[in-house]
Design an enzyme around this catalytic site. Structure first.
Site, short mmCIF file in Angstrom:
data_model
loop_
_atom_site.label_atom_id
_atom_site.label_comp_id
_atom_site.label_asym_id
_atom_site.label_seq_id
_atom_site.Cartn_x
_atom_site.Cartn_y
_atom_site.Cartn_z
N GLU A 195 4.12 -2.93 -7.54
CA GLU A 195 2.85 -3.51 -8.02
C GLU A 195 1.96 -3.79 -6.82
OE1 GLU A 195 3.64 -6.91 -10.44
OE2 GLU A 195 4.87 -5.74 -11.84
N ALA A 241 3.64 -6.54 -5.14
CA ALA A 241 5.11 -6.52 -5.09
C ALA A 241 5.56 -5.13 -4.67
CB ALA A 241 5.71 -6.88 -6.45
N SER A 292 7.82 -4.08 -1.07
CA SER A 292 9.18 -4.29 -0.55
C SER A 292 9.84 -5.47 -1.26
CB SER A 292 9.11 -4.58 0.95
OG SER A 292 8.52 -3.50 1.62
N ILE A 298 2.55 5.01 -8.44
CA ILE A 298 3.66 5.52 -9.25
C ILE A 298 3.64 7.05 -9.26
CG2 ILE A 298 4.75 5.46 -11.54
CD1 ILE A 298 4.69 2.74 -9.88
N ARG A 306 18.56 6.36 -2.33
CA ARG A 306 18.13 6.41 -0.93
C ARG A 306 18.77 7.59 -0.22
NH1 ARG A 306 17.81 -0.15 -0.14
NH2 ARG A 306 15.69 -0.28 -0.96
N GLY A 322 1.57 24.14 19.49
CA GLY A 322 0.33 23.93 20.25
C GLY A 322 -0.87 23.78 19.33
N GLY A 323 -1.98 24.40 19.70
CA GLY A 323 -3.21 24.29 18.91
C GLY A 323 -3.04 24.80 17.49
N GLU A 370 10.81 4.25 -1.62
CA GLU A 370 12.23 3.97 -1.89
C GLU A 370 12.82 3.05 -0.80
OE1 GLU A 370 13.13 4.41 -4.73
OE2 GLU A 370 15.30 4.19 -4.63
N GLY A 371 11.97 2.17 -0.28
CA GLY A 371 12.39 1.22 0.76
C GLY A 371 11.95 1.68 2.14
C1 LIG Z 1 3.11 8.34 -2.39
C2 LIG Z 1 3.87 7.16 -2.90
C3 LIG Z 1 4.71 7.31 -4.00
C4 LIG Z 1 5.39 6.22 -4.52
N1 LIG Z 1 6.13 6.36 -5.66
C5 LIG Z 1 6.62 5.23 -6.27
C6 LIG Z 1 7.22 5.32 -7.56
O1 LIG Z 1 7.34 6.39 -8.15
N2 LIG Z 1 7.62 4.17 -8.15
C7 LIG Z 1 7.52 2.95 -7.55
O2 LIG Z 1 7.90 1.95 -8.15
N3 LIG Z 1 6.97 2.84 -6.30
C8 LIG Z 1 6.51 3.94 -5.66
N4 LIG Z 1 5.93 3.84 -4.42
C9 LIG Z 1 5.84 2.54 -3.78
C10 LIG Z 1 6.71 2.40 -2.55
O3 LIG Z 1 8.06 2.30 -2.90
C11 LIG Z 1 6.19 1.19 -1.76
O4 LIG Z 1 4.96 1.58 -1.18
C12 LIG Z 1 7.14 0.71 -0.70
O5 LIG Z 1 8.28 0.14 -1.28
C13 LIG Z 1 6.50 -0.30 0.25
O6 LIG Z 1 5.84 -1.29 -0.44
P1 LIG Z 1 4.32 -1.66 -0.07
O7 LIG Z 1 3.56 -0.41 -0.04
O8 LIG Z 1 3.87 -2.74 -0.94
O9 LIG Z 1 4.40 -2.18 1.43
P2 LIG Z 1 4.79 -3.64 1.91
O10 LIG Z 1 6.03 -4.10 1.26
O11 LIG Z 1 3.61 -4.53 1.86
O12 LIG Z 1 5.11 -3.33 3.44
C14 LIG Z 1 4.11 -3.10 4.43
C15 LIG Z 1 4.79 -3.06 5.79
O13 LIG Z 1 5.46 -4.31 6.05
C16 LIG Z 1 6.84 -4.11 6.29
N5 LIG Z 1 7.57 -5.22 5.66
C17 LIG Z 1 7.62 -5.55 4.35
N6 LIG Z 1 8.40 -6.60 4.15
C18 LIG Z 1 8.88 -6.96 5.38
C19 LIG Z 1 9.75 -8.00 5.83
N7 LIG Z 1 10.30 -8.86 4.99
N8 LIG Z 1 10.01 -8.04 7.14
C20 LIG Z 1 9.46 -7.16 8.01
N9 LIG Z 1 8.63 -6.19 7.64
C21 LIG Z 1 8.35 -6.08 6.34
C22 LIG Z 1 7.16 -2.78 5.65
O14 LIG Z 1 8.30 -2.19 6.24
C23 LIG Z 1 5.88 -1.99 5.90
O15 LIG Z 1 5.90 -1.48 7.20
C24 LIG Z 1 5.27 4.94 -3.88
C25 LIG Z 1 4.46 4.81 -2.75
C26 LIG Z 1 3.75 5.88 -2.28
C27 LIG Z 1 2.83 5.68 -1.11
#
Ligand SMILES: Cc1cc2nc3c(=O)[nH]c(=O)nc-3n(C[C@H](O)[C@H](O)[C@H](O)COP(=O)(O)OP(=O)(O)OC[C@H]3O[C@@H](n4cnc5c(N)ncnc54)[C@H](O)[C@@H]3O)c2cc1C
Length: 558
Positions: free
Chosen positions: A128, A131, A133, A163, A245, A343-344, A367-368
């Site tokens: 979301e 929401a 990580s 998604i 994963r 290269g280029g 996926e994390g």
């Molecule tokens: C192209 C694409 C396809 C996707 N497909 C799906 C899908 O099909 N279904 C689905 O549910 N989701 C999907 N996602 C979502 C994806 O799983 C999330 O983007 C991902 O889990 C990271 O969450 P976030 O983008 O909110 O980043 P955030 O959680 O905000 O993280 C931002 C940065 O902060 C770091 N961070 C976060 N928490 C911590 C912590 N506690 N300590 C230190 N560093 C931290 C992270 O490593 C990252 O570098 C997709 C995303 C993309 C871009």
């Protein structure tokens, strides 16, 4: 069960299909138009056509019941073709996971049967806007709808972000908060109040449809609650992390190799300074060889984990995290080096490595993220370190020493040095309470992943030498080349663990010159330095193997 022959046939049909329908020019054009080839994704899912989904579905529901090992090989192949299309197919797999692992028998029969029979597309709606990580922060709600005191359905409200298949799926698994906690629901496309946004304009995987979802009072019957009991959603998601994963790890592996497999032939043809680039050590030993070593270390860990999951050792979440971390980071480095290698030309849209580099970037995020992987790995192994009073990695090192006694050429001795050094770094971190620094905790996650991968690659090289690898395993390298790869990677891992370990321990706790000398000795730094001897000739050997020069050199020597 899928036999080796059936698997090879499936891999071949996939390659043939890609050659015909998704040649490089077509992939580049689709990428440029930012277009998801929905018809191709549906063709690949259709049980009467390619039917890739059948591999993921258990036999009792009409699928082929592929093992984890089978699915790894198929996913790697899909990633080699296109990571966007692979993501689209994987989204159905991911979307159906809560059903496979958490649904009631009737729900499994209905939904998994439908995927097998009709090739429908699923999407997995967990993330979301606020929401990612931290999935626990999800805000989407599912309110009970009751009739005569009985729950007959739910009204879902909220927004989902990023998604995959969001704009093209037939059905969605949506995570929402019920009064008893996060719960998965199956929602049909087109349900009243359910809408998706326009596709995201992304950096890479532009052939994959990614969209936000809006749920405004979306009503679903109670039988759409996965598993029939509220509050099981996060447990159901976590139950498959090891597996899912691992599959994203194969995407990093496939993406990285797909780039290198373009850079290697290019460098054999490109003449600079009077000869092909492939003959220049400063080129191959920087841009090609180390990336091959890292990718193959990741493959060893993937194969080991897949074998263990198939042997019934459980969901192996930490191992899935290590595999994902190593393979996706290695895939990114390999793709980046491949741009440099061309290269280029590598920097232009016309050559695929530029696209692959953008595509593979997502694998360290979805996926994390890599940072979440580091945390997952470190937290779990830290507990092992404490439980065994610091002996866990010393014991793993002893196993490698035993392997070294039997197979002195597979890098197991150096992997043992890496594991001993890791045990010492962790013990130092415990004694000086360094994991109160989150950065140190996460850096330990990286070092753990390197050490375990070195052990795993040495074991794989030994199995190869004994002709005991899984019969379906990738056998691109013969025993001698794989042993060289293992020796190269083990040296890198040992040096990294000792040097980074010292850096972080001293960086966080400080040290006197005498303490620094003591630390160097306890981590075995002089021995690890000594173990670097022979590195350059191993790199020469691997470069010869990669460019098919080994036989020629042997002939000349004779
Ligand atoms: C192209 C694409 C396809 C996707 N497909 C799906 C899908 O099909 N279904 C689905 O549910 N989701 C999907 N996602 C979502 C994806 O799983 C999330 O983007 C991902 O889990 C990271 O969450 P976030 O983008 O909110 O980043 P955030 O959680 O905000 O993280 C931002 C940065 O902060 C770091 N961070 C976060 N928490 C911590 C912590 N506690 N300590 C230190 N560093 C931290 C992270 O490593 C990252 O570098 C997709 C995303 C993309 C871009």
């Amino acid at each position: 069960m899928i036999t080796k022959k059936t698997l090879q046939l499936s891999l071949k049909s996939l390659r043939d299909f890609a050659k015909k329908r998704l040649p490089d020019e077509e992939l580049i054009a689709l990428d440029e138009r930012d277009e998801c080839p929905v018809e191709i994704v549906r063709h690949m899912s259709n049980p009467d056509q390619l039917g890739i989904q059948l591999l993921f579905i258990p036999e009792e529901y009409g699928g082929m019941g592929g093992s984890t090992f089978d699915v790894y090989l198929i996913c790697e192949q899909m990633a080699r073709i296109d990571l966007g299309v692979a993501t689209s197919l994987f989204a159905t797999f991911l979307g159906s996971d809560p059903i496979t692992f958490g649904a009631t028998p009737e729900q499994k029969k209905r939904w998994l049967g439908k995927i097998a029979d009709e090739g429908i597309l699923f999407a997995y709606g967990a993330t979301e806007p606020e929401a990612g990580s931290d999935l626990g922060a999800l805000k989407t709600t599912a309110d009970r709808v009751e009739k005569d005191g009985k729950i007959v359905g739910y009204k879902i409200n909220g927004t989902k972000q990023w998604i995959s298949n969001g704009g093209i799926a037939d059905h969605y698994t949506i995570l929402a908060n019920t009064p008893a906690g996060p719960t998965w629901f199956i929602v049909d496309a087109g349900t009243k109040g359910f809408a998706h946004d326009k596709p995201e304009d992304k950096h890479g995987i532009r052939l994959s449809n990614t969209a936000a979802l809006a749920l405004d009072n979306v009503y679903v019957d109670a039988d759409r609650l996965v598993g029939g009991a509220e509050g099981q959603g996060l447990l159901q998601a976590q139950a498959v992390f090891g597996y899912t994963r691992l599959m994203v790890a194969t995407f990093g592996l496939g993406g990285g190799w797909s780039a290198l497999d373009r850079a290697i032939p290019y460098s054999a043809k490109r003449i600079q300074a009077g000869g092909p680039l492939s003959e220049k050590q400063g080129y191959t030993h920087k841009l090609i060889v180390p990336n091959v070593a890292r990718l193959e270390a990741a493959r060893a860990y993937i194969e080991q984990t897949a074998d263990r999951i198939d042997a019934g050792e459980g969901s192996l979440n930490t191992e899935g995290a290590i595999a994902k971390y190593m393979a996706t980071e290695a895939g990114n480095l390999a793709a980046d080096a491949s741009i440099q290698a061309l290269g280029g030309y590598g920097y232009t849209h016309e050559y695929m490595v530029e696209k692959i580099k953008r595509d593979v970037r997502i694998t360290t995020i979805y996926e994390g993220t890599s940072e979440i992987m580091e945390m997952t790995i470190s937290r779990d192994r830290w507990q092992l370190h404490l439980k065994t009073r610091g002996q866990h990695y010393h014991e793993e090192a002893l196993k490698c020493e035993e392997l070294h006694a039997k197979h002195p050429n597979v890098g197991a001795g150096t992997a043992a040095l890496a594991l001993h050094a890791l045990a010492e770094v962790m013990e130092k971190a415990r004694a000086t309470r360094l994991t109160r620094h989150q950065h140190i905790l996460l850096r330990l996650g990286e070092l753990i992943a390197y050490a375990e991968s070195a052990g795993s690659l040495a074991r794989r090289a030994a199995l190869m030498a004994e002709n005991k690898l899984n019969e379906k395993a990738n056998k691109r390298f013969d025993a001698a080349a794989l042993a060289a790869i293992s020796r190269i990677f083990a040296r890198e891992a040992a040096l990294k663990i000792a040097q980074d370990g010292m850096r972080w321990v001293i960086g966080a706790a400080g040290a006197t010159p005498a303490e620094i000398s003591g630390l160097e000795a306890s981590l075995g730094l002089p021995t690890i330095h000594a173990a670097q001897a022979g590195l350059v000739s191993d790199m020469d050997f691997l470069a010869d193997a990669l460019y098919g020069r080994a036989a020629k050199r042997a002939e000349m020597a004779a």
